[in-house]
Design a protein around this motif. Structure first.
Motif, PDB file in Angstrom:
ATOM      1  N   VAL A 119      33.203  40.469  26.212  1.00 21.90           N
ATOM      2  CA  VAL A 119      33.840  40.523  27.398  1.00 21.90           C
ATOM      3  C   VAL A 119      33.269  41.314  28.404  1.00 21.90           C
ATOM      4  O   VAL A 119      32.613  42.375  28.268  1.00 21.90           O
ATOM      5  N   GLY A 120      33.116  40.771  29.476  1.00 21.39           N
ATOM      6  CA  GLY A 120      32.648  41.392  30.673  1.00 21.39           C
ATOM      7  C   GLY A 120      32.900  40.957  32.149  1.00 21.39           C
ATOM      8  O   GLY A 120      34.221  40.682  32.201  1.00 21.39           O
ATOM      9  N   GLY A 121      32.065  40.915  33.026  1.00 20.65           N
ATOM     10  CA  GLY A 121      32.599  40.606  34.673  1.00 20.65           C
ATOM     11  C   GLY A 121      33.056  39.110  34.503  1.00 20.65           C
ATOM     12  O   GLY A 121      33.802  38.558  35.450  1.00 20.65           O
ATOM     13  N   GLY A 122      32.278  38.140  33.605  1.00 23.46           N
ATOM     14  CA  GLY A 122      32.771  36.811  33.510  1.00 23.46           C
ATOM     15  C   GLY A 122      34.126  36.800  33.116  1.00 23.46           C
ATOM     16  O   GLY A 122      35.040  35.926  33.627  1.00 23.46           O
ATOM     17  N   THR A 123      34.638  37.545  32.073  1.00 22.01           N
ATOM     18  CA  THR A 123      36.050  37.473  31.698  1.00 22.01           C
ATOM     19  C   THR A 123      36.815  37.963  32.697  1.00 22.01           C
ATOM     20  O   THR A 123      37.962  37.454  32.977  1.00 22.01           O
ATOM     21  N   LEU A 124      36.416  39.044  33.431  1.00 19.59           N
ATOM     22  CA  LEU A 124      37.226  39.565  34.722  1.00 19.59           C
ATOM     23  C   LEU A 124      37.664  38.413  35.641  1.00 19.59           C
ATOM     24  O   LEU A 124      38.776  38.125  36.001  1.00 19.59           O
ATOM     25  N   LEU A 125      36.448  37.794  35.962  1.00 18.03           N
ATOM     26  CA  LEU A 125      36.640  36.394  36.842  1.00 18.03           C
ATOM     27  C   LEU A 125      37.631  35.188  36.507  1.00 18.03           C
ATOM     28  O   LEU A 125      38.518  34.773  36.761  1.00 18.03           O
ATOM     29  N   GLY A 126      37.316  35.005  35.215  1.00 20.56           N
ATOM     30  CA  GLY A 126      37.716  33.759  34.257  1.00 20.56           C
ATOM     31  C   GLY A 126      39.225  34.079  34.404  1.00 20.56           C
ATOM     32  O   GLY A 126      40.161  33.221  34.561  1.00 20.56           O
ATOM     33  N   LEU A 127      39.651  35.008  33.503  1.00 16.12           N
ATOM     34  CA  LEU A 127      41.109  35.348  33.279  1.00 16.12           C
ATOM     35  C   LEU A 127      41.829  35.675  34.435  1.00 16.12           C
ATOM     36  O   LEU A 127      42.859  35.366  34.373  1.00 16.12           O
TER      37      LEU A 127
END
Ligand code: ADP
Length: 266
Positions: A119-127
């Protein structure tokens, strides 16, 4: 010119010296060719690269360049940026919220990677994109700041109705766990985006506080581009870290730690 480059999963971070002053610049990973051309145009430069995409970047350079393992580069860069802020910390945890999240314990001038979470910045963008269709990072963080998580998250105090809970009632019992079926159609993009940032912030700070206890330090230094222009994520991480008994610290230009650390080797 001395140039340090951290080519990560999402962004390329570049630190370089110009007229004795330290400069920082970021590029999307899709612009790697541009970064390589810029480096190739500099005459008389020394270059050191780090990060998961360092190999790809090296293959595009016309000149010899050094490479350093990213965890070591980050450690050196954090030390440099801490000193620049005139901080005296010697033992601390570093939580790097990049595309994913990586956690390191620093003691006696040595770093050890002790864990992380996907869970990180990629999750922030993706979700955020999946839930609202918004793709632009700056727009996501701007809209999130105008949203409330009240209708989407379930807090401990909501479960302990009319009773004193055994832990702080302000803790989130379940991210996205409120009675969503009743309100799903009415939720605004702002509310959904704020709740995504809440999920990311609470997860990275909770994991970090446990890791800090494990390695016996109380200060957690948060770095990574996920905090860039993102006051809401900083606020969630600050309050959750304090609530759980540790001290948060955000490094100025912390997302350039790897690039600065790579530079410091030259
Ligand atoms: P990495 O080294 O894995 O590329 P970073 O520390 O650069 O990681 O952080 C990447 C994260 O930063 C992204 O997942 C996103 O949440 C956030 N971010 C900040 N600025 C931008 C941007 N301009 N474009 C895309 N993502 C950004």
């Amino acid at each position: 010119m001395i140039v340090g480059i951290d080519a990560g999963g999402t962004l390329i971070k570049v630190a370089y010296t110009e007229n004795e002053s330290l400069q920082f610049i970021k590029f999307p990973i899709a612009e790697m060719d541009r970064v390589a051309s810029w480096v190739n145009e500099q005459s008389d430069s020394k270059v050191c690269v780090t990060g998961g995409k360092a190999g790809v970047l090296l293959s595009l350079l016309n000149q010899e360049a050094r490479e350093i393992v990213e965890f070591e580069a980050t450690h050196l860069g954090v030390k440099f940026l801490l000193a620049r802020m005139e901080r005296q910390e010697e033992s601390y945890l570093v939580t790097n919220v990049g595309t994913g999240t990586s956690i390191h314990c620093i003691e006696n001038d040595r770093q050890e990677r002790i864990g992380g979470t996907g869970v990180g910045g990629g999750t922030l963008l993706g979700l955020s994109h999946l839930l609202t269709g918004v793709t632009d990072y700056e727009e996501i963080v701007r809209m999130a700041s105008a949203g409330s998580r009240d209708r989407i998250d379930l807090k401990v105090k909501h479960i302990y109705e009319g009773k004193e809970p055994p832990i702080s009632g302000e803790l989130t019992a379940s991210n996205f766990g409120n009675n969503l079926f009743a309100v799903a159609g009415e939720l605004s993009k702002e509310e959904l985006l704020a709740t995504v940032i809440g999920l990311v912030g609470e997860t990275v700070s909770t994991v970090s506080v446990h890791a800090a206890k494990q390695c016996g330090c109380s200060t957690i230094i948060y770095i990574g581009s996920s905090f860039f222009h993102n006051p809401l994520l900083k606020e969630v991480v600050t309050s959750y870290t304090l609530l759980r008994g540790a001290t948060p610290l955000f490094l100025e230009n912390g997302e350039f730690s790897g690039a600065v650390g790579a530079m410091s080797l030259l």
